[in-house]
Enzyme design. Structure first.
Site, PDB file in Angstrom:
ATOM      1  CE1 TYR A 185       1.531  48.739 -46.778  1.00 30.55           C
ATOM      2  CE2 TYR A 185       3.824  48.788 -47.461  1.00 30.55           C
ATOM      3  CZ  TYR A 185       2.536  49.252 -47.586  1.00 30.55           C
ATOM      4  OH  TYR A 185       2.245  50.223 -48.520  1.00 30.55           O
ATOM      5  CG  ASP A 238       6.289  41.049 -49.519  1.00 31.65           C
ATOM      6  OD1 ASP A 238       7.286  41.420 -50.181  1.00 31.65           O
ATOM      7  OD2 ASP A 238       5.378  41.820 -49.161  1.00 31.65           O
ATOM      8  CE  LYS A 269      10.388  48.838 -49.207  1.00 29.56           C
ATOM      9  NZ  LYS A 269       9.456  48.183 -48.360  1.00 29.56           N
TER      10      LYS A 269
END
Ligand SMILES: *Cc1c(COP(=O)(O)O)cnc(C)c1O
Length: 424
Positions: free
Chosen positions: A144, A239, A267
């Site tokens: 994702y 990522d 995050k």
């Protein structure tokens, strides 16, 4: 366990918010039941509207490496707030955060702050396409990268959880620029480069996948990606929105000793506030406006509050390097609670109990999991005040706030679940 208040809040929310939530996986659809509506968090714990207390292994889906309401993050945020929340002009704090990121992450020479991981991956792809003058992007099934149009192909996370095949609203022309390959399949990447090598702008990968559940890279996989992209003039994008500053201070790339061309972050670097970043080789990053022609902007990018939270977070992590080994050791103790026949994947403080004998090495093997059995596992833990992510296809996160006793209590509850299951 009482749920009345959360139930009535969900009913109220569903009238004005699609599905009652502002991000799909929060809705508990994959595990059934009502999501607890949270009123407060502290350390490893959070409390819901009915007064129930949970040991939290969602950790806001990744940011809360130090747990909820960490005192140093809070005081940095309070101080920043008093000085004003946004200026639309540059501040020194942004340089400090950029300098810390450049110092920490081996491949990042320059970095641009954005507001979310999605923005970071979207911008990194635009930059990669501009740099190479090519259009195709290779991604991996089950990874994702945020809800970027062209990356919502076999996209893992909530898309996998909800069983959504191809996301409505994404034009075929966008999806057609994406080639989705099985994670850990070096052969598939080689074949793809043999065929489309001169049209591929970038390969984007979670260096340790966390969004189909935790799936570490097979030995040699990341090395092959590095070698193939280099040989064909494509960029390698790690990522690290989930893994950055979580698996190690320098992220997964520090652990595996691989230098991608571009890296995306989010995050942890926001300490629980909205933030994202993308960075990499200086010559590539200098193509971004106003230094170069690739436009990318943001009204609240680098805002003082999120940046202050991120700075406090990174400073704490830098001062406590011992924390990473401790997190890994505590996560290993949770893993040891599973019986044979359950594939447990973990990396650092990320862990997934797959309800399949495994091994789970890619999206296909992850999907062999018995999700109904996972739902019973999830409900069993929740009933005992332990909140795991409400999906088989998400990693659970151990934080530095989880004490020895918290881990022991969780491991006991996991053992009791499997014992009760075996007893029928
Ligand atoms: C969470 C995540 C994103 C998206 O970040 P948001 O801040 O939710 O937009 C992108 N990539 C990875 C690997 C993630 O885990």
């Amino acid at each position: 366990m009482r749920r009345e208040k959360s139930q009535s809040l969900l009913a109220r929310a569903e009238r004005v918010i699609p599905g009652g939530v502002n991000s799909p996986v929060r809705a508990f659809r994959a595990v059934g039941g009502t999501p607890p509506f949270i009123v407060r968090g502290e350390g490893a714990r959070m409390w819901d509207a009915d007064g129930n207390c949970y040991l939290d292994y969602i950790g806001s889906w990744g940011p809360l490496l130090l747990g909820h309401a960490h005192p140093e993050v809070l005081s940095a945020v309070e101080e920043a707030l008093r000085g004003g929340t946004s200026f639309g002009l540059p501040t020194e704090r942004e340089i400090e955060l950029a300098e810390m990121i450049v110092e920490a992450v081996p491949s990042i020479e320059m970095v641009r702050l954005v507001n979310s991981g999605t923005e970071a991956t979207m911008s990194a792809l635009r930059l990669a396409r501009a740099w190479t003058g090519r259009e195709l992007v290779v991604k991996f099934e089950g990874c994702y990268h945020g809800h970027v149009d062209s990356l919502l192909v076999k996209a893992g996370s909530g898309v996998a959880t909800l069983g959504i095949p191809d996301t409505a609203g994404v034009p075929a022309a966008f999806a057609d620029t994406t080639i989705a390959l099985p994670y850990n399949s070096t052969a598939a990447v080689e074949q793809t480069f043999a065929r489309y090598g001169d049209r591929i702008a970038a390969v984007i990968v979670e260096p340790v996948a966390g969004n189909m559940g935790c799936v570490p890279p097979a030995p040699g996989f990341l090395e092959a990606l590095r070698e193939l992209t280099q040989r064909h003039g494509a960029l390698l994008i790690f990522d690290e929105v989930m893994t950055g500053f979580r698996l190690a201070y320098g992220g997964a790339q520090q652990i595996f000793g691989i230098r991608p061309d571009l890296t995306t972050l989010g995050k942890v670097i926001g300490g629980g506030l909205p933030i994202g970043a993308y960075g990499g080789r200086a010559e590539i990053m200098r193509r971004i406006a106003p230094a170069g022609p690739v436009y990318q902007a943001g009204t609240l990018s680098g805002n003082p509050v999120a940046v202050a939270a991120g700075l406090a977070m990174l400073r704490y992590l830098k001062q406590h390097p011992e924390l990473y080994a401790q997190l890994e050791e505590r996560t290993a103790r949770l893993a040891a609670a599973a019986p044979p026949g359950i594939a447990v994947n973990r990396a650092g403080s990320m862990i997934t109990f797959f309800f399949t004998p495994g091994p789970v090495t890619d999206y296909e093997s992850a999907r062999r999991s018995d999700t109904a059995r996972f739902a019973r596992f999830h409900a069993w833990l929740l009933e005992r005040g332990i909140c795991f992510p409400p999906s088989q296809f998400e990693a659970a996160f151990v934080s530095a706030a989880h004490s020895e006793e918290d881990i022991a209590r969780t491991a006991d509850a996991i053992r009791e679940f499997f014992a009760a299951e075996a007893a029928g």
